[in-house]
Design an enzyme around this catalytic site. Structure first.
Site, PDB file in Angstrom:
ATOM      1  N   SER A  72     -34.290  85.207  15.843  1.00  0.00           N
ATOM      2  CA  SER A  72     -34.589  84.243  16.933  1.00  0.00           C
ATOM      3  C   SER A  72     -33.819  82.939  16.736  1.00  0.00           C
ATOM      4  O   SER A  72     -34.389  81.838  16.839  1.00  0.00           O
ATOM      5  CB  SER A  72     -36.090  83.955  17.045  1.00  0.00           C
ATOM      6  OG  SER A  72     -36.762  85.038  17.629  1.00  0.00           O
ATOM      7  N   PRO A  73     -32.525  83.007  16.486  1.00  0.00           N
ATOM      8  CA  PRO A  73     -31.766  81.787  16.218  1.00  0.00           C
ATOM      9  C   PRO A  73     -31.650  80.867  17.429  1.00  0.00           C
ATOM     10  O   PRO A  73     -31.376  79.681  17.277  1.00  0.00           O
ATOM     11  CB  PRO A  73     -30.381  82.316  15.796  1.00  0.00           C
ATOM     12  CG  PRO A  73     -30.274  83.647  16.464  1.00  0.00           C
ATOM     13  CD  PRO A  73     -31.662  84.214  16.451  1.00  0.00           C
TER      14      PRO A  73
ATOM     15  N   LEU B 239     -33.132  77.380  23.224  1.00  0.00           N
ATOM     16  CA  LEU B 239     -32.116  76.426  22.767  1.00  0.00           C
ATOM     17  C   LEU B 239     -30.806  76.519  23.560  1.00  0.00           C
ATOM     18  O   LEU B 239     -29.899  75.734  23.333  1.00  0.00           O
ATOM     19  CB  LEU B 239     -31.862  76.603  21.259  1.00  0.00           C
ATOM     20  CG  LEU B 239     -33.054  76.216  20.375  1.00  0.00           C
ATOM     21  CD1 LEU B 239     -32.796  76.556  18.909  1.00  0.00           C
ATOM     22  CD2 LEU B 239     -33.366  74.719  20.510  1.00  0.00           C
ATOM     23  N   THR B 240     -30.741  77.476  24.472  1.00  0.00           N
ATOM     24  CA  THR B 240     -29.543  77.511  25.325  1.00  0.00           C
ATOM     25  C   THR B 240     -29.628  76.416  26.398  1.00  0.00           C
ATOM     26  O   THR B 240     -28.632  76.117  27.038  1.00  0.00           O
ATOM     27  CB  THR B 240     -29.398  78.872  26.056  1.00  0.00           C
ATOM     28  OG1 THR B 240     -30.522  79.034  26.941  1.00  0.00           O
ATOM     29  CG2 THR B 240     -29.344  80.032  25.080  1.00  0.00           C
ATOM     30  N   GLY B 241     -30.829  75.881  26.584  1.00  0.00           N
ATOM     31  CA  GLY B 241     -30.989  74.799  27.562  1.00  0.00           C
ATOM     32  C   GLY B 241     -31.138  75.278  28.986  1.00  0.00           C
ATOM     33  O   GLY B 241     -31.124  74.481  29.929  1.00  0.00           O
ATOM     34  N   LYS B 242     -31.277  76.589  29.178  1.00  0.00           N
ATOM     35  CA  LYS B 242     -31.337  77.058  30.577  1.00  0.00           C
ATOM     36  C   LYS B 242     -32.749  77.064  31.142  1.00  0.00           C
ATOM     37  O   LYS B 242     -32.941  77.320  32.322  1.00  0.00           O
ATOM     38  CB  LYS B 242     -30.690  78.429  30.697  1.00  0.00           C
ATOM     39  CG  LYS B 242     -31.436  79.544  30.005  1.00  0.00           C
ATOM     40  CD  LYS B 242     -30.649  80.833  30.150  1.00  0.00           C
ATOM     41  CE  LYS B 242     -31.354  81.972  29.458  1.00  0.00           C
ATOM     42  NZ  LYS B 242     -30.563  83.183  29.463  1.00  0.00           N
TER      43      LYS B 242
ATOM     44  N   TYR C 159     -37.577  99.000  17.557  1.00  0.00           N
ATOM     45  CA  TYR C 159     -37.027  98.448  18.808  1.00  0.00           C
ATOM     46  C   TYR C 159     -36.907  99.580  19.832  1.00  0.00           C
ATOM     47  O   TYR C 159     -35.973 100.390  19.806  1.00  0.00           O
ATOM     48  CB  TYR C 159     -35.658  97.782  18.578  1.00  0.00           C
ATOM     49  CG  TYR C 159     -35.713  96.563  17.661  1.00  0.00           C
ATOM     50  CD1 TYR C 159     -36.918  95.939  17.342  1.00  0.00           C
ATOM     51  CD2 TYR C 159     -34.549  96.031  17.118  1.00  0.00           C
ATOM     52  CE1 TYR C 159     -36.965  94.823  16.507  1.00  0.00           C
ATOM     53  CE2 TYR C 159     -34.586  94.913  16.281  1.00  0.00           C
ATOM     54  CZ  TYR C 159     -35.805  94.326  15.986  1.00  0.00           C
ATOM     55  OH  TYR C 159     -35.833  93.224  15.156  1.00  0.00           O
TER      56      TYR C 159
ATOM     57  N   GLY D 118     -33.971  82.017  23.449  1.00  0.00           N
ATOM     58  CA  GLY D 118     -33.280  81.530  24.650  1.00  0.00           C
ATOM     59  C   GLY D 118     -33.537  80.059  24.949  1.00  0.00           C
ATOM     60  O   GLY D 118     -32.784  79.423  25.676  1.00  0.00           O
TER      61      GLY D 118
ATOM     62  N   ALA E 174     -34.243  80.523  19.437  1.00  0.00           N
ATOM     63  CA  ALA E 174     -35.651  80.362  19.835  1.00  0.00           C
ATOM     64  C   ALA E 174     -35.911  81.134  21.126  1.00  0.00           C
ATOM     65  O   ALA E 174     -36.478  80.616  22.083  1.00  0.00           O
ATOM     66  CB  ALA E 174     -36.028  78.889  19.952  1.00  0.00           C
TER      67      ALA E 174
HETATM   68  N1  LIG Z   1     -37.026  90.783  11.557  1.00  0.00           N
HETATM   69  C1  LIG Z   1     -37.810  90.465  12.539  1.00  0.00           C
HETATM   70  O1  LIG Z   1     -39.045  90.495  12.419  1.00  0.00           O
HETATM   71  C2  LIG Z   1     -37.207  90.052  13.833  1.00  0.00           C
HETATM   72  C3  LIG Z   1     -37.993  89.415  14.828  1.00  0.00           C
HETATM   73  C4  LIG Z   1     -37.364  89.022  16.012  1.00  0.00           C
HETATM   74  C5  LIG Z   1     -36.001  89.271  16.206  1.00  0.00           C
HETATM   75  N2  LIG Z   1     -35.278  89.911  15.226  1.00  0.00           N
HETATM   76  C6  LIG Z   1     -33.825  90.150  15.396  1.00  0.00           C
HETATM   77  O2  LIG Z   1     -33.212  88.940  15.791  1.00  0.00           O
HETATM   78  C7  LIG Z   1     -32.468  89.129  16.991  1.00  0.00           C
HETATM   79  C8  LIG Z   1     -32.470  87.849  17.804  1.00  0.00           C
HETATM   80  O3  LIG Z   1     -33.774  87.306  17.955  1.00  0.00           O
HETATM   81  P1  LIG Z   1     -34.519  87.222  19.377  1.00  0.00           P
HETATM   82  O4  LIG Z   1     -34.068  88.330  20.241  1.00  0.00           O
HETATM   83  O5  LIG Z   1     -35.965  87.091  19.072  1.00  0.00           O
HETATM   84  O6  LIG Z   1     -34.114  85.810  19.977  1.00  0.00           O
HETATM   85  P2  LIG Z   1     -32.799  84.941  20.217  1.00  0.00           P
HETATM   86  O7  LIG Z   1     -31.607  85.582  19.667  1.00  0.00           O
HETATM   87  O8  LIG Z   1     -33.176  83.598  19.746  1.00  0.00           O
HETATM   88  O9  LIG Z   1     -32.733  84.892  21.813  1.00  0.00           O
HETATM   89  C9  LIG Z   1     -32.228  85.968  22.520  1.00  0.00           C
HETATM   90  C10 LIG Z   1     -32.358  85.727  24.028  1.00  0.00           C
HETATM   91  O10 LIG Z   1     -31.754  84.501  24.396  1.00  0.00           O
HETATM   92  C11 LIG Z   1     -31.053  84.647  25.639  1.00  0.00           C
HETATM   93  N3  LIG Z   1     -29.625  84.443  25.331  1.00  0.00           N
HETATM   94  C12 LIG Z   1     -28.906  84.955  24.284  1.00  0.00           C
HETATM   95  N4  LIG Z   1     -27.641  84.520  24.314  1.00  0.00           N
HETATM   96  C13 LIG Z   1     -27.536  83.699  25.375  1.00  0.00           C
HETATM   97  C14 LIG Z   1     -26.467  82.944  25.917  1.00  0.00           C
HETATM   98  N5  LIG Z   1     -25.258  82.931  25.357  1.00  0.00           N
HETATM   99  N6  LIG Z   1     -26.707  82.214  27.034  1.00  0.00           N
HETATM  100  C15 LIG Z   1     -27.923  82.204  27.613  1.00  0.00           C
HETATM  101  N7  LIG Z   1     -28.972  82.908  27.139  1.00  0.00           N
HETATM  102  C16 LIG Z   1     -28.784  83.651  26.032  1.00  0.00           C
HETATM  103  C17 LIG Z   1     -31.331  86.057  26.129  1.00  0.00           C
HETATM  104  O11 LIG Z   1     -32.527  86.107  26.921  1.00  0.00           O
HETATM  105  P3  LIG Z   1     -32.621  85.632  28.442  1.00  0.00           P
HETATM  106  O12 LIG Z   1     -31.256  85.764  29.038  1.00  0.00           O
HETATM  107  O13 LIG Z   1     -33.641  86.521  29.068  1.00  0.00           O
HETATM  108  O14 LIG Z   1     -33.107  84.205  28.360  1.00  0.00           O
HETATM  109  C18 LIG Z   1     -31.629  86.796  24.833  1.00  0.00           C
HETATM  110  O15 LIG Z   1     -32.438  87.920  25.038  1.00  0.00           O
HETATM  111  C19 LIG Z   1     -33.142  90.330  17.677  1.00  0.00           C
HETATM  112  O16 LIG Z   1     -32.277  90.983  18.570  1.00  0.00           O
HETATM  113  C20 LIG Z   1     -33.476  91.187  16.469  1.00  0.00           C
HETATM  114  O17 LIG Z   1     -32.333  91.918  16.063  1.00  0.00           O
HETATM  115  C21 LIG Z   1     -35.867  90.282  14.058  1.00  0.00           C
END
Ligand SMILES: NC(=O)c1ccc[n+]([C@@H]2O[C@H](COP(=O)([O-])OP(=O)(O)OC[C@H]3O[C@@H](n4cnc5c(N)ncnc54)[C@H](OP(=O)(O)O)[C@@H]3O)[C@@H](O)[C@H]2O)c1
Length: 313
Positions: free
Chosen positions: A200-201, A207-210, A56, A205, A203
């Site tokens: 990516s819980p 699934l936040t609906g924004k 990262y 962003g 998806a």
């Molecule tokens: N092991 C692996 O291969 C792997 C792969 C991917 C990720 N990960 C880990 O999983 C973590 C999470 O996954 P991810 O980053 O892919 O996706 P995610 O958690 O599904 O989505 C994160 C994005 O959603 C938006 N968001 C988050 N909280 C919000 C809220 N309360 N309200 C509105 N928007 C919100 C933000 O982007 P915006 O504001 O720009 O929309 C944020 O960057 C990563 O940080 C990493 O640690 C691991």
């Protein structure tokens, strides 16, 4: 905040963690002060589990996490999970990469070292890197071993390489849209006391609906070419978001909080990434209440009815 046992480790972690991929060029939060404020807000909300990785920002995320925890005097009581890249799994590289991660994090011992992805292209034998990790446990460089993005058969093979310890966790893509982990991995993990961490819980962003399919921003981050964001897919996902909104309204919660709660109810630990304190505070509020069984089932059914395709070109 509520806490749960982390697999068989004896560690107690918050039921939602913080993903720290955001503190990198991939998502754009390079500024240390913003990363620190986000981490401070997470700790304040009771989150004690932070997921980062060497790749990262090529160390930026680990450096920010380590520095912030030091400055906030919060190393003790925080469980740090990081990852060794799947490209660096030759025995000597595993050791070198783990030492560098430890240095960047500025800790005596890394709580959980995960294999970020299997060595898909390089034919490194599974036992070569697993035994190297076991050596690092013995040496006290890392405390526990986890894997990420491993199919069940490989996870099983990886476990068989170990004689004095076991794999404690598996980190996989898992959210209300992308549920492949349910087919083999979740049942296997459950049977074997291995903790599932959902990446990516939200998806990314969606699934936040924004996000609206008719007015999608031009992403310059990891989502630029993400097939999930293809308008046809987003349009379908809006049906799910609508249900998340309706259920959320009943509980006084946002769609994103409901999406995280659905995972928490299933016993996995979501690690939503956050780009600032507001997002992390909102994500922490996915804990401490629960959707009903019927609501969980309704969401799964809508998800089942979606016809998402990654073939977008
Ligand atoms: N092991 C692996 O291969 C792997 C792969 C991917 C990720 N990960 C880990 O999983 C973590 C999470 O996954 P991810 O980053 O892919 O996706 P995610 O958690 O599904 O989505 C994160 C994005 O959603 C938006 N968001 C988050 N909280 C919000 C809220 N309360 N309200 C509105 N928007 C919100 C933000 O982007 P915006 O504001 O720009 O929309 C944020 O960057 C990563 O940080 C990493 O640690 C691991």
């Amino acid at each position: 905040m509520e806490y749960r046992a982390f697999g068989k480790t004896g560690l107690k972690v918050s039921r939602v963690g913080l993903g720290a991929w955001q503190f990198s060029d991939a998502w754009g939060v390079m500024d240390y002060d913003l990363a620190k404020k986000t981490i401070a807000a997470a700790l304040e909300a009771g989150i004690n589990f932070i997921d980062t990785a060497a790749v990262y920002g090529r160390g930026t995320s680990e450096t920010h996490v380590g520095k912030a925890l030091r400055e906030l005097r919060a190393r003790e009581g925080t469980v740090i999970a990081t990852k060794v890249p799947g490209d660096l799994l030759r025995a000597g590289d595993v050791v070198k990469a783990a030492r560098k991660s430890r240095e960047r994090l500025g800790v005596d011992v890394i709580d959980i070292m995960q294999v970020h992805w299997p060595p898909c292209w390089y034919n490194v034998p599974t036992c070569e890197y697993m035994k190297a990790l076991e050596g690092l446990v013995k040496e006290g460089v890392i405390r526990y071993i986890g894997v990420s993005n491993f199919p069940v058969k490989l996870l099983e093979e990886a476990r068989q390489c170990l004689s004095t310890t076991d794999v404690v966790s598996t980190q996989n893509r898992y959210n209300l849209i992308e549920r492949e982990a349910e087919k083999e991995l979740l049942p296997y993990a459950e049977r074997n006391g291995i903790q599932v961490i959902a990446w990516s819980p939200l998806a990314k962003g969606l699934l936040t609906g924004k996000y609206n399919p008719d007015d999608l921003p031009r992403f310059s981050d990891v989502r630029a070419n993400d097939p999930l964001y293809a308008p046809d897919n987003v349009r379908q996902i809006m049906r799910l978001v609508q249900a998340l909104r309706e259920i959320g309204d009943k509980h006084g919660r946002t769609p994103g909080q409901v999406a995280l709660n659905w995972l928490i109810k299933a016993g996995v630990i979501p690690i939503p990434g956050a780009k600032g304190p507001e997002q992390v505070i909102s994500n922490a509020a996915s804990v401490g209440w629960s959707i009903s069984d019927d609501e969980a089932r309704r969401l799964a059914e809508i998800s089942d009815s979606l016809n998402i395709s990654y073939v977008t070109w």
